[in-house]
Write an enzyme that holds these catalytic residues in place. Sequence first.
Site, short mmCIF file in Angstrom:
data_model
loop_
_atom_site.label_atom_id
_atom_site.label_comp_id
_atom_site.label_asym_id
_atom_site.label_seq_id
_atom_site.Cartn_x
_atom_site.Cartn_y
_atom_site.Cartn_z
N LYS A 10 0.85 -1.20 0.00
CA LYS A 10 0.00 0.00 0.00
C LYS A 10 0.88 1.24 0.00
CE LYS A 10 0.62 1.42 4.47
NZ LYS A 10 1.13 2.76 4.88
N ASP A 136 -3.48 -1.01 9.74
CA ASP A 136 -3.48 -1.05 8.28
C ASP A 136 -4.23 -2.25 7.70
OD1 ASP A 136 -2.16 1.32 7.63
OD2 ASP A 136 -0.17 0.41 7.75
#
EC number: 2.7.1.148
Length: 285
Positions: A10, A136
């Site tokens: 990411k 996350d």
Amino acid sequence: MQLIEKAPAKINLSLDALYQHTDGEFEWQMIMTSIDLADYVQITLQDSPQIEVRTSKGYLPEDKRNLAYQAAQLLRHRFDIKTGAIIEIDKHIPVAAGLGGGSSDAAAVLRGLNQLWHLGLTEAELAHIGLSIDSDVPYCVYSETALVTGKGDQIQPLGDLPNFWMVVVKPEVSVSTPRILHALNCDQITDRPQTDRLLAGIQQQDAQQMTAAMANVLTPITNQRYPQIDYLMQRLTAFGAEKAQMSGSGPTVFGICRQYSRAQRIYNSMSGFCREVYLVQPLKK
């Protein structure tokens, strides 16, 4: 039974901390995307109740310190599963890089075991479970461009980004996220992302407007401790990147280019400064 899940890295296109909750957690407002740099997680069910984790990097933990292990045990205990699983992680995402590699592996395990154990959980339910592993993980369950708010648990998919390339550079330093967050004071932030403008740029497929609105409020804190990060961002822009920024709490930085030929030149130039340099694109849904 067996399957393989892709676990993409990411990138934070923006990262803003609005305020700090009484429990010490931050209220985040972030726009995140996933890129075509990924780990691959193979999950094989076994009759014994053990969870076994094996990684392609010998220095990584393969016990309860590994987020993928935690994800499997969490699902197994919550739903009273009697069988176990062998989890084999082929690592390609740099470790301790601010790219969410461990969280993405954990999210891949949640998705994979949801299928193999026939749990029937939605992405939203998996994301809620994942929050207890790492902040996350909820985003990584979705692994698509999204507005992420709350404590990292509120995910609003945004659709595909305009076309551009990224040169991702990971310097040879390790950053402690807890130390960076401990130094973060929301009242002292001066350079915040323009989130509304960034959202409009994505909606209008306007890469120039999008990049002009990007920022990461953790950058000054990490730069103060690791000045080589700022140096690499300066190199990216000097070599032609339209925008250079740090991802997460660092140390990884990235430069954005709309032209592949320019991105390739920057990639070649940055390879002389760092061993871990990647030329990637955001994933399309």
